[in-house]
Scaffold this active site. Sequence first.
Site, PDB file in Angstrom:
ATOM      1  N   ASP A 176     -46.757  -7.532   4.723  1.00  0.00           N
ATOM      2  CA  ASP A 176     -47.349  -6.998   3.488  1.00  0.00           C
ATOM      3  C   ASP A 176     -47.147  -7.895   2.274  1.00  0.00           C
ATOM      4  OD1 ASP A 176     -48.083  -4.755   4.965  1.00  0.00           O
ATOM      5  OD2 ASP A 176     -46.221  -3.705   4.501  1.00  0.00           O
ATOM      6  N   GLY A 187     -49.268  -9.919   1.065  1.00  0.00           N
ATOM      7  CA  GLY A 187     -50.523 -10.186   0.355  1.00  0.00           C
ATOM      8  C   GLY A 187     -51.379 -11.205   1.117  1.00  0.00           C
ATOM      9  N   LYS A 188     -51.198 -11.236   2.436  1.00  0.00           N
ATOM     10  CA  LYS A 188     -51.947 -12.205   3.272  1.00  0.00           C
ATOM     11  C   LYS A 188     -53.446 -11.993   3.147  1.00  0.00           C
ATOM     12  CE  LYS A 188     -49.607 -10.669   6.833  1.00  0.00           C
ATOM     13  NZ  LYS A 188     -48.573  -9.874   6.125  1.00  0.00           N
ATOM     14  N   GLY A 189     -53.872 -10.703   3.171  1.00  0.00           N
ATOM     15  CA  GLY A 189     -55.306 -10.397   3.109  1.00  0.00           C
ATOM     16  C   GLY A 189     -55.914 -10.991   1.856  1.00  0.00           C
ATOM     17  N   GLY A 242     -52.240  -4.294   8.203  1.00  0.00           N
ATOM     18  CA  GLY A 242     -53.148  -3.717   7.216  1.00  0.00           C
ATOM     19  C   GLY A 242     -53.276  -4.745   6.105  1.00  0.00           C
ATOM     20  N   HIS A 243     -54.396  -5.445   6.058  1.00  0.00           N
ATOM     21  CA  HIS A 243     -54.578  -6.529   5.084  1.00  0.00           C
ATOM     22  C   HIS A 243     -55.581  -6.062   4.034  1.00  0.00           C
ATOM     23  CE1 HIS A 243     -53.140  -9.724   8.218  1.00  0.00           C
ATOM     24  NE2 HIS A 243     -52.260  -8.775   7.983  1.00  0.00           N
ATOM     25  N   GLN A 290     -48.197  -9.466  10.114  1.00  0.00           N
ATOM     26  CA  GLN A 290     -46.766  -9.193   9.934  1.00  0.00           C
ATOM     27  C   GLN A 290     -46.105 -10.336   9.144  1.00  0.00           C
ATOM     28  OE1 GLN A 290     -48.008  -8.574  13.551  1.00  0.00           O
ATOM     29  NE2 GLN A 290     -48.678  -6.808  12.379  1.00  0.00           N
ATOM     30  N   ARG A 322     -42.687   1.733   1.104  1.00  0.00           N
ATOM     31  CA  ARG A 322     -41.956   0.521   1.491  1.00  0.00           C
ATOM     32  C   ARG A 322     -40.611   0.480   0.773  1.00  0.00           C
ATOM     33  NH1 ARG A 322     -47.292  -2.936   0.117  1.00  0.00           N
ATOM     34  NH2 ARG A 322     -48.455  -2.584   2.039  1.00  0.00           N
ATOM     35  N   LEU A 362     -46.168 -11.513  -8.731  1.00  0.00           N
ATOM     36  CA  LEU A 362     -45.278 -11.883  -9.830  1.00  0.00           C
ATOM     37  C   LEU A 362     -45.379 -10.837 -10.944  1.00  0.00           C
ATOM     38  CD1 LEU A 362     -43.414 -14.195 -11.025  1.00  0.00           C
ATOM     39  CD2 LEU A 362     -45.425 -14.783 -12.385  1.00  0.00           C
ATOM     40  N   SER A 422     -50.051 -15.579  -7.241  1.00  0.00           N
ATOM     41  CA  SER A 422     -50.941 -14.427  -7.380  1.00  0.00           C
ATOM     42  C   SER A 422     -50.377 -13.474  -8.421  1.00  0.00           C
ATOM     43  CB  SER A 422     -51.076 -13.743  -6.017  1.00  0.00           C
ATOM     44  OG  SER A 422     -51.760 -12.525  -6.147  1.00  0.00           O
TER      45      SER A 422
HETATM   46  P1  GDP Z   1     -50.829  -8.024   3.760  1.00  0.00           P
HETATM   47  O1  GDP Z   1     -50.526  -7.119   4.906  1.00  0.00           O
HETATM   48  O2  GDP Z   1     -49.913  -9.198   3.709  1.00  0.00           O
HETATM   49  O3  GDP Z   1     -52.279  -8.431   3.703  1.00  0.00           O
HETATM   50  O4  GDP Z   1     -50.518  -7.182   2.439  1.00  0.00           O
HETATM   51  P2  GDP Z   1     -50.973  -5.662   2.154  1.00  0.00           P
HETATM   52  O5  GDP Z   1     -52.416  -5.634   1.879  1.00  0.00           O
HETATM   53  O6  GDP Z   1     -50.434  -4.754   3.206  1.00  0.00           O
HETATM   54  O7  GDP Z   1     -50.110  -5.346   0.859  1.00  0.00           O
HETATM   55  C1  GDP Z   1     -50.217  -6.110  -0.306  1.00  0.00           C
HETATM   56  C2  GDP Z   1     -50.598  -5.175  -1.465  1.00  0.00           C
HETATM   57  O8  GDP Z   1     -50.397  -5.840  -2.688  1.00  0.00           O
HETATM   58  C3  GDP Z   1     -52.056  -4.794  -1.440  1.00  0.00           C
HETATM   59  O9  GDP Z   1     -52.208  -3.518  -1.992  1.00  0.00           O
HETATM   60  C4  GDP Z   1     -52.707  -5.848  -2.344  1.00  0.00           C
HETATM   61  O10 GDP Z   1     -53.915  -5.391  -2.933  1.00  0.00           O
HETATM   62  C5  GDP Z   1     -51.637  -6.013  -3.388  1.00  0.00           C
HETATM   63  N1  GDP Z   1     -51.524  -7.346  -3.986  1.00  0.00           N
HETATM   64  C6  GDP Z   1     -51.708  -8.567  -3.415  1.00  0.00           C
HETATM   65  N2  GDP Z   1     -51.397  -9.558  -4.288  1.00  0.00           N
HETATM   66  C7  GDP Z   1     -51.011  -8.940  -5.426  1.00  0.00           C
HETATM   67  C8  GDP Z   1     -50.526  -9.413  -6.703  1.00  0.00           C
HETATM   68  O11 GDP Z   1     -50.379 -10.609  -6.951  1.00  0.00           O
HETATM   69  N3  GDP Z   1     -50.202  -8.462  -7.627  1.00  0.00           N
HETATM   70  C9  GDP Z   1     -50.337  -7.131  -7.398  1.00  0.00           C
HETATM   71  N4  GDP Z   1     -49.991  -6.289  -8.356  1.00  0.00           N
HETATM   72  N5  GDP Z   1     -50.777  -6.652  -6.216  1.00  0.00           N
HETATM   73  C10 GDP Z   1     -51.093  -7.549  -5.256  1.00  0.00           C
HETATM   74  P1  IMO Z   2     -49.090  -6.711   7.972  1.00  0.00           P
HETATM   75  O1  IMO Z   2     -49.927  -7.661   8.801  1.00  0.00           O
HETATM   76  C1  IMO Z   2     -45.334  -4.569   7.475  1.00  0.00           C
HETATM   77  C2  IMO Z   2     -43.318  -3.272  11.147  1.00  0.00           C
HETATM   78  C3  IMO Z   2     -43.222  -1.775  11.368  1.00  0.00           C
HETATM   79  C4  IMO Z   2     -41.923  -1.706  12.151  1.00  0.00           C
HETATM   80  C5  IMO Z   2     -41.993  -2.948  13.032  1.00  0.00           C
HETATM   81  C6  IMO Z   2     -42.526  -2.699  14.434  1.00  0.00           C
HETATM   82  O2  IMO Z   2     -49.893  -5.710   7.225  1.00  0.00           O
HETATM   83  O3  IMO Z   2     -48.129  -7.468   7.129  1.00  0.00           O
HETATM   84  P2  IMO Z   2     -44.960  -2.216  15.429  1.00  0.00           P
HETATM   85  O4  IMO Z   2     -45.922  -1.092  15.148  1.00  0.00           O
HETATM   86  O5  IMO Z   2     -45.510  -3.571  15.169  1.00  0.00           O
HETATM   87  O6  IMO Z   2     -44.333  -2.112  16.785  1.00  0.00           O
HETATM   88  O7  IMO Z   2     -43.754  -1.972  14.374  1.00  0.00           O
HETATM   89  O8  IMO Z   2     -42.859  -3.856  12.373  1.00  0.00           O
HETATM   90  N1  IMO Z   2     -44.701  -3.779  10.915  1.00  0.00           N
HETATM   91  C7  IMO Z   2     -45.170  -4.145   9.720  1.00  0.00           C
HETATM   92  N2  IMO Z   2     -44.592  -4.089   8.494  1.00  0.00           N
HETATM   93  N3  IMO Z   2     -46.560  -5.119   7.639  1.00  0.00           N
HETATM   94  C8  IMO Z   2     -47.134  -5.203   8.854  1.00  0.00           C
HETATM   95  O9  IMO Z   2     -48.297  -5.861   9.073  1.00  0.00           O
HETATM   96  C9  IMO Z   2     -46.448  -4.672   9.968  1.00  0.00           C
HETATM   97  N4  IMO Z   2     -46.731  -4.572  11.280  1.00  0.00           N
HETATM   98  C10 IMO Z   2     -45.642  -4.034  11.851  1.00  0.00           C
HETATM   99  O10 IMO Z   2     -43.147  -1.084  10.136  1.00  0.00           O
HETATM  100  O11 IMO Z   2     -40.835  -1.865  11.285  1.00  0.00           O
HETATM  101 MG    MG Z   3     -50.097  -5.094   5.269  1.00  0.00          MG
END
Ligand code: GDP
Ligand code: IMO
Ligand code: MG
Length: 436
Positions: A13, A15-17, A40-41, A223, A312, A339, A420
Site C-alpha cells: 500500500d 502508492g504503487k498504483g 488493491g492499487h 504487496q 492500517r 509526504l 508524491s
Molecule cells: P498500492 O497498493 O501500493 O497501490 O497503494 P494503495 O492504493 O493500496 O494505497 C495508497 C493510498 O494512498 C491510496 O488511497 C492512494 O490514492 C493514496 N495516495 C497515493 N499517493 C499519495 C500521496 O502522495 N498523498 C496522499 N495523501 N495519498 C496518496
Molecule cells: P498491495 O499490492 C498490504 C498482507 C495481508 C496479510 C498478509 C498475507 O495493495 O500493496 P494474503 O492475503 O496475501 O495471504 O495476506 O499480506 N497483504 C497486503 N498488505 N497491501 C497488499 O497489497 C497486501 N496483500 C497482502 O494484510 O498481512
Molecule cells: Mg494496496
Amino acid sequence: MTNTVAIGIQWGDEGKGKIVDLLAPKMDVVARFQGGPNAGHTLVIGEQKTVLNHIPSGILHDNILSLIGNGTVVDPFRLVEELDMLLEAGIPVEQRLKISDRCQLILPYHRALDAAREAAKGKGKIGTTGRGIGPCYEDKTARRGIRLVDLNASNLDERLDEHLKYVNFMLVEFLGAKAVSKAEVMVALDLARERLLPLVADIPLILHQHIQAGSNILYEGAQGSMLDVDHGTYPFVTSSNTVAGAALAGLGVGPKDVDEVLGICKAYTTRVGAGPFPTELYNADGMCDAKNAGKHMAEKGQEFGATTGRPRRTGWFDAMVVQHAVRINGVTGLAITKLDVLDGLEEVKLCVGYSYQGERLLSIPADCAVLDACEPIYETLQGWSENTFGLTDITQLPAAASVLLQRIEEVCGCNITMLSTGPDREHICHLSSINT
Ligand code: GDP
Ligand code: IMO
Ligand code: MG
C-alpha cells in the site's frame, strides 16, 4: 529503452498504483508478475477513483499493452468483475489486456481454506486478505493447481474430483468448516473459460518481441518487500516473492531485461494484518504515542485497505526496512509517497537502527520474535506547518521537509527520484535527487 521494475518496499500500500499510472505514458507495456486479488492499487484522476486488484495500473491509458504474468494468481470472479467495472467506465480493457495461460486459478476452495485456516489460528492469525492467495500458491508449488491452460485439458474433471476429495477432507475433518461443492467450482471454471480464455497469450513471447523492438516495459509489483515469503517478516507475509527478482520468474524475462528498480515507499510506514512492526505508533486497538502522530497519519492518510477496507497500522519511517529493501531488490531510485500526510506534525522521526538486548543490529533479523523485541533508535527532526498537498515544484518544499528527505537519502543510501504529494496523478515532483 528503459525497463523498470516498480515495487513496494515496505508492507504494501505504498502508492504503487498511483506511481505506475503516472509512469505508464512513457511505457509500451505494463506487466504484473505476482500476487493476485490481495492487491488493491488505487488510481485517482480528478474525481475518478479506480481500484485494481489483478489488472496492471497502466490500463487507463491508450496504446499501452497490459500483461498479467504466470507468477500471478487469478480469481475468475474478481477478475471478471474488474473487467466489467472498466468496460462500464468506457475502457476497452479486452483490447488492452493479455493474460498468461500459465496463471494459476484461485477457486472457491482456496478462499474457503484461507478463511478456515485463519479462523483455526485464532489469535495467532496472519490477518490475510481472505482472497485464497496462500492456498492457491500452495497448490501451485505442490503441483496440483489448475491453470488457465488446464481449462481445456481432457482430464480436468478427474483431477478436480481427486482434488476436491483432499480439499474437503481438510476443510471438514481437519478445520471443521463446510465442504465446497463441485458445482461451485464449475461456475468459476465456466466463467474463466468464457471470459478469460479469450485473453490468454504466450506472455514471454510477447515480451521478447517488445524487448527486441526496444519497447519500454514497466514491471509492476504487488504487496511489498516486507511481505515477501522469503525476505519478509515470515510467517506474517504473503505467499509469493514480492521482490524485484520475482519480475523475471513471474513473467519469463531475463536479468538483462531490467534496467532500473524503483522502490516505492511512504514517508512513514503502514501495515495491515498481524506481524512485527517496530516503529508502530497506532492501530485499531488505539495504541498511541504522546503526540498522536500515529493517529494523525491514520486519519490524514486515510489509512484503510483499498481491497478489504481494514484499518492500517501506522508508524514512523523505518530506514532499517528501506535499507533492507534497497539491498534485496537492487533499488536504483526511491519514490517517496504521502509526504503531505506529515504536514502539521511538530516533529517527525526516522528510525535509523534497532537496539536488541543492548546491541545495535545492522540488518533486519529473520526471527520475528527478535524483531518484535527490537527497540527503534530514532533521529528526531523538525516538522513543518506548511501545506505540501499537491505540490509539484520541489523548490517550494518547506525547509524541514527537505531535511527529512535528505536524511532518508543519506540513511537509506539511495536517491529519491520521485516525490508524491497527493493521491492524484498530477500531485508529483520529479527529481533526480533531493541532494542535487
Ligand atoms: P498500492 O497498493 O501500493 O497501490 O497503494 P494503495 O492504493 O493500496 O494505497 C495508497 C493510498 O494512498 C491510496 O488511497 C492512494 O490514492 C493514496 N495516495 C497515493 N499517493 C499519495 C500521496 O502522495 N498523498 C496522499 N495523501 N495519498 C496518496
Ligand atoms: P498491495 O499490492 C498490504 C498482507 C495481508 C496479510 C498478509 C498475507 O495493495 O500493496 P494474503 O492475503 O496475501 O495471504 O495476506 O499480506 N497483504 C497486503 N498488505 N497491501 C497488499 O497489497 C497486501 N496483500 C497482502 O494484510 O498481512
Ligand atoms: Mg494496496
